[in-house]
Design an enzyme around this catalytic site. Structure first.
Site, mmCIF file in Angstrom:
data_model
loop_
_atom_site.group_PDB
_atom_site.id
_atom_site.type_symbol
_atom_site.label_atom_id
_atom_site.label_comp_id
_atom_site.label_asym_id
_atom_site.label_seq_id
_atom_site.Cartn_x
_atom_site.Cartn_y
_atom_site.Cartn_z
ATOM 1 C CG HIS A 144 -0.374 0.016 2.551
ATOM 2 N ND1 HIS A 144 -0.898 -0.684 3.613
ATOM 3 C CD2 HIS A 144 0.698 0.681 3.056
ATOM 4 C CE1 HIS A 144 -0.193 -0.462 4.705
ATOM 5 N NE2 HIS A 144 0.787 0.376 4.386
ATOM 6 C CG HIS A 169 0.146 4.964 7.225
ATOM 7 N ND1 HIS A 169 -0.842 4.275 6.551
ATOM 8 C CD2 HIS A 169 1.275 4.224 7.097
ATOM 9 C CE1 HIS A 169 -0.332 3.166 6.021
ATOM 10 N NE2 HIS A 169 0.942 3.110 6.347
ATOM 11 C CG HIS A 215 8.774 -0.740 3.700
ATOM 12 N ND1 HIS A 215 7.994 -1.803 4.067
ATOM 13 C CD2 HIS A 215 8.070 0.366 4.063
ATOM 14 C CE1 HIS A 215 6.865 -1.380 4.611
ATOM 15 N NE2 HIS A 215 6.887 -0.067 4.639
ATOM 16 C CD GLU A 240 3.234 -1.151 6.563
ATOM 17 O OE1 GLU A 240 2.975 0.046 6.772
ATOM 18 O OE2 GLU A 240 3.545 -1.577 5.434
#
Length: 294
Positions: free
Chosen positions: A12, A59, A193, A240
Site C-alpha cells: 500500500h 498512518h 522496507h 506490516e
C-alpha cells in the site's frame, strides 16, 4: 449466506497512489507494478465481488497515538479518502454496507475480539492506495468495503498469530451473514522496507519471496515469528506483513491456490500483489519482476 471467494495481498505504498494519479501506468519505471495488478483486477471483475474486506493500517490519519486501537472496524455508507498532503484525489468516497459492517462488528465482539468501531473518518493510503488498481471507480466503485485497521505503529502490537486469528473470526462473521454476498479479503502493507534510521532504504528480496512461500504453504511458521524477527529480516516497517496473516487466516485452514503473484522493487519498498483462491495449489500466472530502482 455470504462467502469468501478469494484473498489478495497487496503493498500500500503511498507513491503507488501518486504515480497512479499522475497517469504513470505506462512509465517504464512503473509499468511492471501496474501491469502486475491487471490480472487481479480482471479476476475481481470476472467474479463480480460484492465486498472487499481490507486489513490495513492507518498512518495517523484517522487515529493518533493518544488513542490508537489495536483493531478497529469502520461502519458507514461512505468514507472520504484522506488528503495526505498531495491534495484530494480524483476518486469517489469509499462505499460501505452498514448492515454487513455492523454484523461484522457484532460478530467479532461476540467472538471475543474487543474491536473498536469508527464512523465518518477518512481512509488513508493503507487502503486507498491499492484500491483503484483493484476496482474501477468511474462513476463509482462496483462494490463496498469493510475497512479493518490494525495497529502496526504503536507498541504493543498484536502478534502475527493474533492477526491470523482475527482473519479466522472474520471468516466466521462473513459466513454467518444471511445475504448472498461474494467477499474478498485483502491484506495490505510491506513487504520489506524501512524508511527511517540507520537502515533507511533497507530491502531483503530473499526474505520477501520466502515470506510469500510461507504465507501460501506454512502460515504457522510465520505465526511463530516475533515482531523483532520481521523487523530484522525486512526492516522496521515490514512488520506490516502481519496484516497479510489476517487475510490468510480468513481463507481457512486448508490449502490455497495461488493464481497470480507480482513482485517489484521499484522504490524503497518491495511492492507486491498476490491472489489466492481456496483449493489445491497450481502454478502462479507470474512470479516476480526483476528488482529495479525508480
Amino acid at each position: 449466506m455470504a462467502r469468501i471467494i478469494g484473498g489478495i495481498g497487496s503493498s500500500h505504498v503511498p507513491t503507488i497512489a501518486v504515480a497512479y494519479d499522475k497517469g504513470k501506468q505506462s512509465d517504464p519505471a512503473w509499468a511492471p507494478l501496474f501491469d502486475g495488478y491487471k490480472p487481479v483486477a480482471a479476476w475481481l471483475a470476472e467474479k463480480q465481488a460484492d465486498v472487499l474486506v481490507f486489513f490495513y493500517n492507518d498512518h495517523c490519519t484517522t487515529f493518533f497515538f493518544d488513542l490508537y486501537p489495536t483493531f478497529s472496524l469502520g461502519v458507514g455508507e461512505h468514507f472520504p479518502i484522506a488528503d495526505e498532503g498531495a491534495g484530494l484525489r480524483d476518486l469517489p468516497p469509499i462505499r460501505g454496507n452498514v448492515d454487513f459492517q455492523a454484523h461484522m462488528a457484532e460478530s467479532l465482539v461476540n467472538d471475543e475480539f474487543d474491536i473498536a468501531v469508527f464512523q465518518n473518518k477518512p481512509i488513508d493510503h493503507g487502503c486507498a492506495s491499492p484500491l483503484p488498481l483493484l476496482w474501477p471507480h468511474k462513476p463509482d466503485w462496483p462494490g463496498t468495503v469493510v475497512p479493518i485497521a490494525i495497529n502496526v505503529l504503536q507498541y504493543p502490537l498484536p502478534t502475527a498469530r493474533r492477526c491470523y486469528r482475527l482473519g479466522q473470526a472474520v471468516r466466521r462473521a462473513v459466513e454467518s451473514y444471511p445475504e448472498d454476498l461474494k467477499v474478498v479479503v485483502v491484506g495490505t502493507g510491506g513487504l520489506s522496507h524501512q524508511i527511517h534510521g540507520e537502515r533507511t532504504g533497507f530491502n531483503n528480496t530473499e526474505w520477501d519471496l520466502k515470506f510469500l512461500e510461507l504465507l501460501e504453504n506454512d502460515p504457522e511458521a510465520l505465526m511463530r515469528m516475533k515482531h523483532a524477527d520481521y523487523v530484522r529480516l525486512g526492516g522496521a516497517e515490514s512488520v506490516e506483513q502481519i496484516m497479510w496473516l489476517a487475510m490468510r487466516g480468513a481463507l481457512g485452514a486448508g490449502p490455497v491456490r495461488k493464481l497470480h503473484q507480482n513482485y517489484y522493487l521499484a522504490t524503497t519498498t518491495a511492492m507486491t500483489v498476490v491472489l489466492y483462491e481456496e483449493g489445491e495449489p497450481v502454478a502462479a500466472s507470474a512470479d516476480k519482476a526483476e528488482p529495479a530502482t525508480a
